[in-house]
Scaffold this active site. Structure first.
Site, PDB file in Angstrom:
ATOM      1  CG  HIS A 124      -1.571   1.151   1.590  1.00 52.47           C
ATOM      2  ND1 HIS A 124      -2.833   1.608   1.082  1.00 52.47           N
ATOM      3  CD2 HIS A 124      -1.166   2.188   1.999  1.00 52.47           C
ATOM      4  CE1 HIS A 124      -3.044   2.889   1.253  1.00 52.47           C
ATOM      5  NE2 HIS A 124      -2.209   3.379   2.074  1.00 52.47           N
ATOM      6  CD  GLU A 125       2.265   3.540   3.799  1.00 44.25           C
ATOM      7  OE1 GLU A 125       2.661   4.744   3.381  1.00 44.25           O
ATOM      8  OE2 GLU A 125       1.194   3.407   4.384  1.00 44.25           O
ATOM      9  CG  HIS A 164       0.330   6.350  -0.786  1.00 51.92           C
ATOM     10  ND1 HIS A 164      -0.644   6.773  -1.222  1.00 51.92           N
ATOM     11  CD2 HIS A 164       0.419   5.584   0.580  1.00 51.92           C
ATOM     12  CE1 HIS A 164      -1.649   6.779  -0.403  1.00 51.92           C
ATOM     13  NE2 HIS A 164      -1.030   5.863   0.756  1.00 51.92           N
ATOM     14  CG  ASP A 220      -6.603   0.480   0.417  1.00 52.04           C
ATOM     15  OD1 ASP A 220      -5.481   0.327   1.117  1.00 52.04           O
ATOM     16  OD2 ASP A 220      -7.519   0.903   1.028  1.00 52.04           O
ATOM     17  CD  GLU A 243      -4.070   6.553   2.608  1.00 46.66           C
ATOM     18  OE1 GLU A 243      -4.222   5.152   2.642  1.00 46.66           O
ATOM     19  OE2 GLU A 243      -3.184   7.399   2.648  1.00 46.66           O
TER      20      GLU A 243
END
Length: 426
Positions: A286-287, A290, A370, A366
């Site tokens: 997930h990070e 970004h 995901d 976000e």
């Protein structure tokens, strides 16, 4: 009589209406307190800003610096203002840490550690704030008609430098960073990073458990020098809570749990904190999403566009004497006070709208991150990781949609789980 009659009439209303009225009254009371009686409003009401400016002028006078040394007086003003803020905020911080956080099992600090940390934060803040502020004020004063461009460029450089040096030189002053030991988790992190061309150089574990049991993970660095930081509370095998489970359960350690009752085993299992390796990888997926989707760069661009606009509007408004007079400055127009008035108060409506727009954008990012983790095949593990992290942090899974839309930079848990559930079905 009229007021008491109204109260009697309210008391005779149905219970559900009385409950609703009580909740509404409490909400408005809190709103009025936060809006009109908060520290900033009290300072404005009683002329705290001009008083503090005059006080800083007196201190400068004792040291032999006259009114012509405006930057020196501005630095004294900043020192006194931040000291006042730190002292008045200390009781609330103590209450939050040693009452609220302690009550819910998050606090890991002693009072001595807390105070030492607070003093260290104040000193480090002054070491950064005062030199940067003095240079910014100097640039504004000598910059001429286009000072806002130079001031914006200066703040851009400072922000990039701070982001670059923070994790290597500032954060280690407060927390211990150690390289993640060689093993399966590190290998899998490196493989995942390589699969999306993330230029990973190091993976650290930060000892966040000495301060709180909240967990987190992030990456930092520019260009080809990226590092990943994992909180020890995020890793099931590192969590201090898990190491103390047997003692808290009144059990002696046994190999493979031999001789333990099913009740004790279930208790230990339910109390475990942190995520398994697969779930940690999903959180990192997930990070890294970004980064891959350009969210970090987009946020920097938006921030700098806003910063440039604010400096431009500041240049337009700084000459308006009525702005200074409105805040108690009738005979002088200090540059620092102008920055404070315009950026903090005049821009307040704009800042509220901007904050809401950024919150909406953050929630969109976000969901996209995901979805990126899902493309890496991490939907199931991220699903379970989000539940565990929400449980570890005692998050409430149900949120009012209107309140969360305005205040929550991350989507509520159930919305993220629903999106992942759809992904898993797809």
């Amino acid at each position: 009589m009229g007021m008491w009659a109204s109260l009697d009439a309210m008391w005779e209303m149905p219970a559900e209406k009385r409950i609703f009225g009580a909740v509404l009254l409490f909400s408005w009371t809190v709103y009025l307190w936060e809006t009109f009686l908060a520290q900033r409003q009290l300072i404005l009401l009683f002329g705290g800003i001009p008083y503090l400016w005059r006080l800083s002028g007196r201190f400068c006078g004792y040291a032999g610096f006259g009114p012509e040394y405006e930057i020196t007086q501005s630095l004294v003003f900043l020192l006194l203002a931040t000291l006042f803020s730190a002292l008045t905020g200390l009781p609330w911080s103590l209450y939050n840490t040693f009452v609220i956080e302690e009550k819910h099992g998050f606090n890991q600090q002693t009072l001595g550690f807390f105070m030492k940390d607070a003093v260290k934060k104040f000193i480090v803040t002054q070491c950064i704030l005062l030199p940067v502020s003095s240079l910014l004020l100097y640039i504004i004063k000598i910059g001429g008609d286009y000072f806002f461009i130079y001031a914006w460029l200066f703040t851009l450089v400072v922000s990039l430098v701070l982001v670059t040096i923070y994790a290597d030189y500032i954060a280690p002053l407060f927390d211990k960073f150690t390289p993640l030991p060689e093993g399966k988790l590190k290998q899998e992190i490196e493989v995942m990073a390589k699969s999306i061309d993330f230029p990973l150089t190091k993976v650290y574990v930060v000892e966040g458990s000495k301060r709180s049991s909240h967990s987190n993970a992030y990456f930092y660095g520019f260009f080809k020098n990226k590092r990943i930081v994992l909180f020890d509370t995020l890793l099931e095998e590192y969590s201090v809570l898990n190491k103390d489970i047997l003692e808290e359960s009144g059990m002696e350690p046994r190999k493979d749990g031999e001789g333990d009752s099913e009740e004790i085993k279930a208790k230990v299992k339910n109390k475990k904190q942190g995520c398994k390796n697969e779930e940690v990888l999903a959180v990192l997926g997930h990070e890294l999403g970004h980064w891959k989707l350009g969210h970090t760069v987009k946020n920097i661009i938006i921030s700098q566009m806003n910063s440039f606009l604010c400096f431009f509007l500041f240049a337009v408004l700084i000459g308006r004497k009525e702005l200074f007079a409105a805040f108690g400055f009738y005979t002088s127009q200090p540059t620092l006070i102008g920055l404070l008035i315009i950026f903090q108060f005049i821009f307040s409506p704009y800042n509220e709208v901007l904050s809401f727009c950024l919150t909406v954008l953050s929630r969109r990012f976000e969901f996209q991150a995901d979805a990126f983790a899902k493309k890496l095949g991490k939907a199931n593990d991220l699903y379970s990781a989000l539940i565990k992290l929400n449980k570890d942090n005692l998050g409430f899974p149900v949120s009012d949609w209107l309140f969360s839309m305005w205040h929550y930079s991350h989507p509520p848990l159930l919305e993220r789980l629903q999106a992942l559930e759809n992904s898993k079905q797809d």
